[in-house]
Design a protein around this motif. Sequence first.
Motif, mmCIF file in Angstrom:
data_model
loop_
_atom_site.group_PDB
_atom_site.id
_atom_site.type_symbol
_atom_site.label_atom_id
_atom_site.label_comp_id
_atom_site.label_asym_id
_atom_site.label_seq_id
_atom_site.Cartn_x
_atom_site.Cartn_y
_atom_site.Cartn_z
ATOM 1 N N ILE A 18 2.839 14.582 2.730
ATOM 2 C CA ILE A 18 2.810 13.505 3.725
ATOM 3 C C ILE A 18 2.808 12.137 3.039
ATOM 4 O O ILE A 18 3.476 11.208 3.494
ATOM 5 N N THR A 19 2.092 12.020 1.941
ATOM 6 C CA THR A 19 1.905 10.718 1.299
ATOM 7 C C THR A 19 2.776 10.494 0.067
ATOM 8 O O THR A 19 2.673 9.442 -0.573
ATOM 9 N N HIS A 20 3.646 11.424 -0.271
ATOM 10 C CA HIS A 20 4.338 11.348 -1.554
ATOM 11 C C HIS A 20 5.140 10.069 -1.752
ATOM 12 O O HIS A 20 5.282 9.581 -2.861
ATOM 13 N N ASP A 21 5.654 9.486 -0.692
ATOM 14 C CA ASP A 21 6.440 8.252 -0.805
ATOM 15 C C ASP A 21 5.682 7.035 -0.291
ATOM 16 O O ASP A 21 6.285 6.050 0.136
ATOM 17 N N ILE A 22 4.367 7.065 -0.366
ATOM 18 C CA ILE A 22 3.541 5.980 0.146
ATOM 19 C C ILE A 22 3.890 4.633 -0.493
ATOM 20 O O ILE A 22 3.723 3.585 0.121
ATOM 21 N N ALA A 23 4.408 4.655 -1.701
ATOM 22 C CA ALA A 23 4.717 3.411 -2.411
ATOM 23 C C ALA A 23 6.064 2.808 -2.029
ATOM 24 O O ALA A 23 6.366 1.679 -2.438
ATOM 25 N N GLY A 26 12.559 -4.377 -5.205
ATOM 26 C CA GLY A 26 13.862 -4.400 -4.548
ATOM 27 C C GLY A 26 14.512 -3.033 -4.462
ATOM 28 O O GLY A 26 15.690 -2.919 -4.138
ATOM 29 N N ASN A 27 13.738 -1.965 -4.759
ATOM 30 C CA ASN A 27 14.269 -0.609 -4.701
ATOM 31 C C ASN A 27 13.119 0.372 -4.571
ATOM 32 O O ASN A 27 11.955 -0.011 -4.662
ATOM 33 N N THR A 28 13.479 1.632 -4.377
ATOM 34 C CA THR A 28 12.461 2.691 -4.304
ATOM 35 C C THR A 28 12.690 3.730 -5.397
ATOM 36 O O THR A 28 12.450 4.916 -5.200
ATOM 37 N N GLU A 29 13.126 3.284 -6.553
ATOM 38 C CA GLU A 29 13.372 4.209 -7.662
ATOM 39 C C GLU A 29 12.122 5.025 -7.964
ATOM 40 O O GLU A 29 10.999 4.540 -7.870
ATOM 41 N N GLY A 30 12.343 6.262 -8.349
ATOM 42 C CA GLY A 30 11.262 7.206 -8.549
ATOM 43 C C GLY A 30 10.171 6.737 -9.487
ATOM 44 O O GLY A 30 8.978 6.906 -9.213
ATOM 45 N N LYS A 31 10.536 6.157 -10.612
ATOM 46 C CA LYS A 31 9.523 5.725 -11.579
ATOM 47 C C LYS A 31 8.667 4.595 -11.004
ATOM 48 O O LYS A 31 7.472 4.518 -11.295
ATOM 49 N N ASN A 32 9.256 3.729 -10.194
ATOM 50 C CA ASN A 32 8.464 2.674 -9.551
ATOM 51 C C ASN A 32 7.494 3.283 -8.538
ATOM 52 O O ASN A 32 6.336 2.869 -8.447
ATOM 53 N N GLN A 33 7.974 4.261 -7.774
ATOM 54 C CA GLN A 33 7.094 4.950 -6.822
ATOM 55 C C GLN A 33 5.925 5.615 -7.547
ATOM 56 O O GLN A 33 4.777 5.541 -7.092
ATOM 57 N N GLU A 34 6.227 6.272 -8.649
ATOM 58 C CA GLU A 34 5.172 6.954 -9.393
ATOM 59 C C GLU A 34 4.145 5.955 -9.942
ATOM 60 O O GLU A 34 2.941 6.206 -9.906
ATOM 61 N N LYS A 35 4.621 4.830 -10.417
ATOM 62 C CA LYS A 35 3.741 3.796 -10.966
ATOM 63 C C LYS A 35 2.782 3.248 -9.909
ATOM 64 O O LYS A 35 1.604 3.050 -10.174
ATOM 65 N N GLU A 36 3.275 3.025 -8.731
ATOM 66 C CA GLU A 36 2.482 2.378 -7.675
ATOM 67 C C GLU A 36 1.762 3.371 -6.758
ATOM 68 O O GLU A 36 0.786 3.023 -6.101
ATOM 69 N N GLY A 37 2.235 4.605 -6.701
ATOM 70 C CA GLY A 37 1.759 5.558 -5.700
ATOM 71 C C GLY A 37 0.329 6.035 -5.845
ATOM 72 O O GLY A 37 -0.384 6.174 -4.852
ATOM 73 N N GLY A 38 -0.105 6.306 -7.068
ATOM 74 C CA GLY A 38 -1.458 6.826 -7.275
ATOM 75 C C GLY A 38 -2.540 5.916 -6.706
ATOM 76 O O GLY A 38 -3.360 6.352 -5.882
ATOM 77 N N PRO A 39 -2.573 4.648 -7.131
ATOM 78 C CA PRO A 39 -3.591 3.744 -6.576
ATOM 79 C C PRO A 39 -3.480 3.568 -5.055
ATOM 80 O O PRO A 39 -4.504 3.521 -4.365
ATOM 81 N N LEU A 40 -2.263 3.502 -4.557
ATOM 82 C CA LEU A 40 -2.089 3.338 -3.107
ATOM 83 C C LEU A 40 -2.649 4.522 -2.333
ATOM 84 O O LEU A 40 -3.312 4.352 -1.307
ATOM 85 N N VAL A 41 -2.379 5.733 -2.801
ATOM 86 C CA VAL A 41 -2.840 6.910 -2.061
ATOM 87 C C VAL A 41 -4.350 7.072 -2.169
ATOM 88 O O VAL A 41 -4.993 7.516 -1.214
#
Length: 162
Positions: free
Chosen positions: A53-58, A67-82
């Motif tokens: 459910i939360t995998h793309d929270i970033a 300016g994008n949703t590239e995977g590495k950017n999502q991974e960088k930002e996702g942990g703290p956000l979730v």
Amino acid sequence: MTVSQIMRKMIEFSGRNLHDINHFIKVWGYAKTIGELEGLDERTQKTLEIAAITHDIACPLCRVKYGNTEGKNQEKEGGPLVREFLSDAALDADIVERVAFLVAHHHTLEGIEGADYQILIEADFIVNADEMNASKEQIAKFCEKNFRTASGRALLRANYDF
């Protein structure tokens, strides 16, 4: 919080972005199905479903920040956000940490450890293959290299006839 309550909260968090909402609902559906077919224990299944459910929270943050949703950017930002997102969910700390780990690694295909991680990768790919209009050849190659569960392989083949 129940998985359904987390789903509702994530829908609200998504700010009416129907693409994002539909994406994570589809990933959750495949992850739930694969996990149940593979016989995950209840705790791992719940962790998997919350991660799906939360995998793309970033994604919203990444669109603004990078300016994008590239995977590495999502991974960088996702942990703290979730972690913040789940802070009021009354979940055991180890579940929150595992979800944060999965969210922060869901585009990393090396060193996969745990059925929840493997199934999240497979469920996300099943949905992404459609959204990216992947060719049968691309799908078959990804399946051969990265799918490990019998249920994930069966669902992928049922969807894409390769």
